[in-house]
Design a protein around this motif. Structure first.
Motif, PDB file in Angstrom:
ATOM      1  N   LYS A  76       0.835  -1.209   0.000  1.00  0.00           N
ATOM      2  CA  LYS A  76       0.000   0.000   0.000  1.00  0.00           C
ATOM      3  C   LYS A  76       0.867   1.256   0.000  1.00  0.00           C
ATOM      4  O   LYS A  76       0.588   2.215  -0.728  1.00  0.00           O
ATOM      5  CB  LYS A  76      -0.947  -0.025   1.193  1.00  0.00           C
ATOM      6  N   ARG A  79       2.371   1.662  -3.539  1.00  0.00           N
ATOM      7  CA  ARG A  79       1.402   2.143  -4.524  1.00  0.00           C
ATOM      8  C   ARG A  79       1.136   3.639  -4.366  1.00  0.00           C
ATOM      9  O   ARG A  79       0.988   4.356  -5.357  1.00  0.00           O
ATOM     10  CB  ARG A  79       0.117   1.335  -4.424  1.00  0.00           C
ATOM     11  N   THR A  80       1.104   4.101  -3.132  1.00  0.00           N
ATOM     12  CA  THR A  80       0.937   5.530  -2.886  1.00  0.00           C
ATOM     13  C   THR A  80       2.138   6.307  -3.416  1.00  0.00           C
ATOM     14  O   THR A  80       1.987   7.350  -4.063  1.00  0.00           O
ATOM     15  CB  THR A  80       0.745   5.800  -1.382  1.00  0.00           C
ATOM     16  N   ALA A  83       2.109   6.501  -7.391  1.00  0.00           N
ATOM     17  CA  ALA A  83       0.804   6.754  -8.017  1.00  0.00           C
ATOM     18  C   ALA A  83       0.881   7.679  -9.230  1.00  0.00           C
ATOM     19  O   ALA A  83       0.131   7.516 -10.184  1.00  0.00           O
ATOM     20  CB  ALA A  83      -0.172   7.306  -6.989  1.00  0.00           C
TER      21      ALA A  83
END
Length: 104
Positions: A76, A79-80, A83
């Motif tokens: 997570k 992915r942040t 982005a």
């Protein structure tokens, strides 16, 4: 015993984004190898002949271990962090390992 999984292939990013993606992958790889007992190997490397390409190699103890990888906090975070980067193309394949033996 579960069959091992190997993920291999490549991802292409805009040339200006590849360096940023590789830096994020260094941290992701470190955390994945340290924190996930189902990860046997995890390597994302710059292709020396293509300024867009990142080569992918992952080795997992099972499909379940790979599936659990995608739910981890470090995925997570990763992915942040990436982005806004532009992935142009991707070719990744998951291979189920039927048998392995050391090479000499």
């Amino acid at each position: 015993m579960a069959e091992e999984i190997i993920v291999s292939g490549w991802m292409d990013y805009e040339p200006g984004d590849r360096h940023t993606m590789l830096a994020a992958l260094v941290e992701l790889g470190r955390r994945t190898r340290e924190e996930e007992p189902g990860c046997l190997d995890y390597a994302m490397t710059a292709d020396p002949t293509d300024e867009r390409r990142i080569r992918v190699y992952e080795h997992w103890t099972s499909r379940q271990a790979l599936d659990e990888h995608f739910a981890t906090p470090h995925i997570k975070d990763f992915r942040t962090a990436v982005a806004g980067l532009t992935r142009v193309r991707v070719s990744l394949t998951a291979h189920t390992v039927a048998a392995s033996h050391p090479m000499r």
